[in-house]
Each structure stands twice: as structure tokens, then as C-alpha cells.
Design an enzyme around this catalytic site. Structure first.
Site: not given
Length: 319
Positions: A171, A97, A191, A114, A95
């Protein structure tokens, strides 16, 4: 207010989840496929509530909105951080972001940068971190042709490792890994590949190929870690990352350490051991699996015992 805010975590079922959140931390999990403990969260998809003191029972989003003085009167209209414990019994999807600009334009919420602290990992466990494509055309072509082994970069991990995962990073957390994740308060995930697996009803999960192509970092660039470690007797205090969105620390407590406020507020999770948090002469027992916020009015606090915590504070874009 001279006391911590203990937060009730929210448990989330996932197709790839397991039972470690119950077995290790004692949480009341909703099923044998529980993947995430949203430890400190004000996100609409899983809002924690205060467990103690004068604000007991109040949801974190409401507290943040109605009592901004507890958070240093922040400019951010929403609580900006979200911390999780993730039990990846099986691998998560591959996936990516978006950044803030893309997330706000297309999803109506911030992007998601993150980072991961590896709480534990099976022998030979690995993550997917980055890809090998040099151009967007090559990236899109390898996805279209299903050349996943050529495209994706696999990295072995072990307990105690740390990874910074900026928005745009391809990642996936591999099976057999437990992590503490600190992230922007966003739930937007695109995804790229889900290993063709199906849920209990025989359905595959949605993929987001075009969005993934739009937002991925191409070519991939590894984040550079510059850990800073301070020893106070047998206590070891590590700074993992200072980013625009958060600063993340690991506190290995063996005796007693006093901390002075360096940010508007501090989030903390007890990963191992037991101890005591003292604020203004009052002692608060700490146990593995508990999560709390040190609010803005607290100028200093003392931790004692034998325990390991991951802590975070908001970065300049979140203050």
C-alpha cells in the site's frame, strides 16, 4: 473515574508531509513538512500524555501500566492501538507491514494491521492498494526489474472512503490525501519502493526488499467491507470494520446521541465541528482536532452538537 482522558497528540516530521495539520487542526507543527499527528499513542516513538483531570501530565504508557482498571484490566502488556491523522502532501513510499509473528521474531514488536478513513482528498487523488503478481517469484522478479506500473494497483479515492489494510497488504497513501488511521501500536514498516526520491541531503531512504517479499500477501486479496449504519433521527452512526485488532466507527452527530459501553474503553477523534461530551452530569466541550479516551469505569456518555468523530475500540486480540 467518570471523566474522559483527553490526550496531547505528538507531531512527526516526514519527507512527504505538509502543513495541513496546522492549517486545518491548529496544531503547533515542528516544520513545513509535518506528516503525522500521533493522536492517541503509547508507542515509544511518540507517546501522548493526558491533558486533563487527576492524571494530567501522565504519559499514556505509564497510565496504562499503573492504572489497568481504567482499561478493563487488559491482558495486553502494552497499549494496543495507535490513531493518527496523516497529511500526505506528497505520496508515501510503497510499503508493507508484517503480521504479529514475523514482527515479534524479527523486530521485537507486534505486526501492523491498519485502516484508513479518508478525511479529504484532492480531485483524482489515489492510493496504491495491492499488487498484480500471482506468485512470490513473479512478485520478486517485477520488483527486481522495476516494473512498478505493472506490479502496483492504483485506486482513486474521495472524501469519506474507508479502507481496511491488513498486515501483508502492499500500500501507499498518495499525495493530496488526509486520513485518519487506526492501527496496531507498531512502527514497523518495510519500504518496497520510494520513487527514487532523496532527502535534503541528497540521500535516498532505505528499502527493505527481502522483508517485503517475506511478508507480502501473494496473491493480493481485497478486504471486503460490510459497513453497518444506524440512524437516530438526523444522527448517523456507522460501523466500518470489526476485526481481531479493532472496531472502527464514524459518528455523524447533528443533535444528541447517548452511547452505552460495549468495550473496555473507547478512543475518539473529532474531525469536524464542535459539540459537547457529557459524562455523569458533567459537560466537556469538544473541538475539531481533539482526541480522547472513554475509560472503562464510564458506562454511558452523550454527544451533542454538530460534529463528526472517528472512534475505535480494541478487538479480541487486544483486550
Amino acid at each position: 473515574m467518570q471523566e474522559p482522558l483527553f490526550i496531547q497528540p505528538v507531531l512527526q516530521e516526514k519527507i512527504w508531509g505538509g502543513t495541513k495539520l496546522r492549517d486545518i487542526y491548529g496544531y503547533d507543527i515542528p516544520s513545513e513538512h509535518t506528516g503525522e499527528c500521533w493522536a492517541i499513542s503509547a508507542h515509544p516513538d511518540g507517546i501522548g500524555a493526558v491533558e486533563n483531570g487527576e492524571y494530567a501530565g501522565i504519559k499514556l504508557d505509564v497510565l496504562y501500566a499503573e492504572h489497568p482498571e481504567l482499561f478493563g484490566n487488559p491482558a495486553s502488556p502494552v497499549f494496543p492501538l495507535l490513531t493518527k491523522i496523516i497529511d500526505a502532501a506528497e505520496a508515501l513510499s510503497v510499503q508493507v507491514h508484517p503480521d504479529d509473528a514475523y514482527g515479534l521474531e524479527h523486530e521485537g514488536e507486534l505486526g501492523k494491521t491498519e485502516c484508513w478513513y479518508i478525511i479529504d482528498a484532492d480531485e483524482d487523488a489515489e492510493i496504491i492498494y495491492g499488487h498484480n503478481a500471482k506468485t512470490k517469484d513473479e512478485f520478486a522478479g517485477m520488483i527486481a526489474d522495476g516494473k512498478w506500473e505493472e506490479l502496483l494497483r492504483h485506486v482513486k479515492v474521495k472524501k469519506g472512503d474507508f479502507f481496511f489494510v491488513p498486515s501483508g497488504t502492499i500500500h501507499a497513501i498518495g499525495g493530496g490525501i488526509t486520513i485518519l488511521e487506526t492501527q496496531q501500536s507498531s512502527n514497523t514498516t518495510y519500504r518496497v519502493y520510494d520513487f527514487d526520491r532523496k532527502d535534503d541531503e541528497g540521500n535516498t531512504r532505505d528499502l527493505h526488499i527481502q522483508q517485503s517479499i517475506d511478508v507480502s500477501m501473494i496473491p493480493h486479496r481485497d478486504a471486503v467491507n460490510h459497513f453497518e449504519t444506524v440512524k437516530e433521527g438526523p444522527n448517523v452512526l456507522t460501523t466500518f470494520i470489526q476485526s481481531d485488532y479493532f472496531t472502527v466507527y464514524k459518528w455523524d452527530i447533528q443533535t444528541e446521541v447517548t452511547f452505552n459501553k460495549t468495550a473496555p474503553y473507547t478512543l475518539a477523534s473529532v474531525l469536524e465541528g464542535t459539540g459537547t461530551l457529557r459524562i455523569g452530569g458533567k459537560a466537556h466541550p469538544l473541538n475539531k482536532g481533539e482526541h480522547f479516551i472513554i475509560p472503562n469505569p464510564v458506562e454511558s456518555w452523550t454527544l451533542s452538537g454538530t460534529m463528526q468523530l472517528i472512534a475505535s475500540t480494541p478487538g479480541p486480540k487486544n483486550s
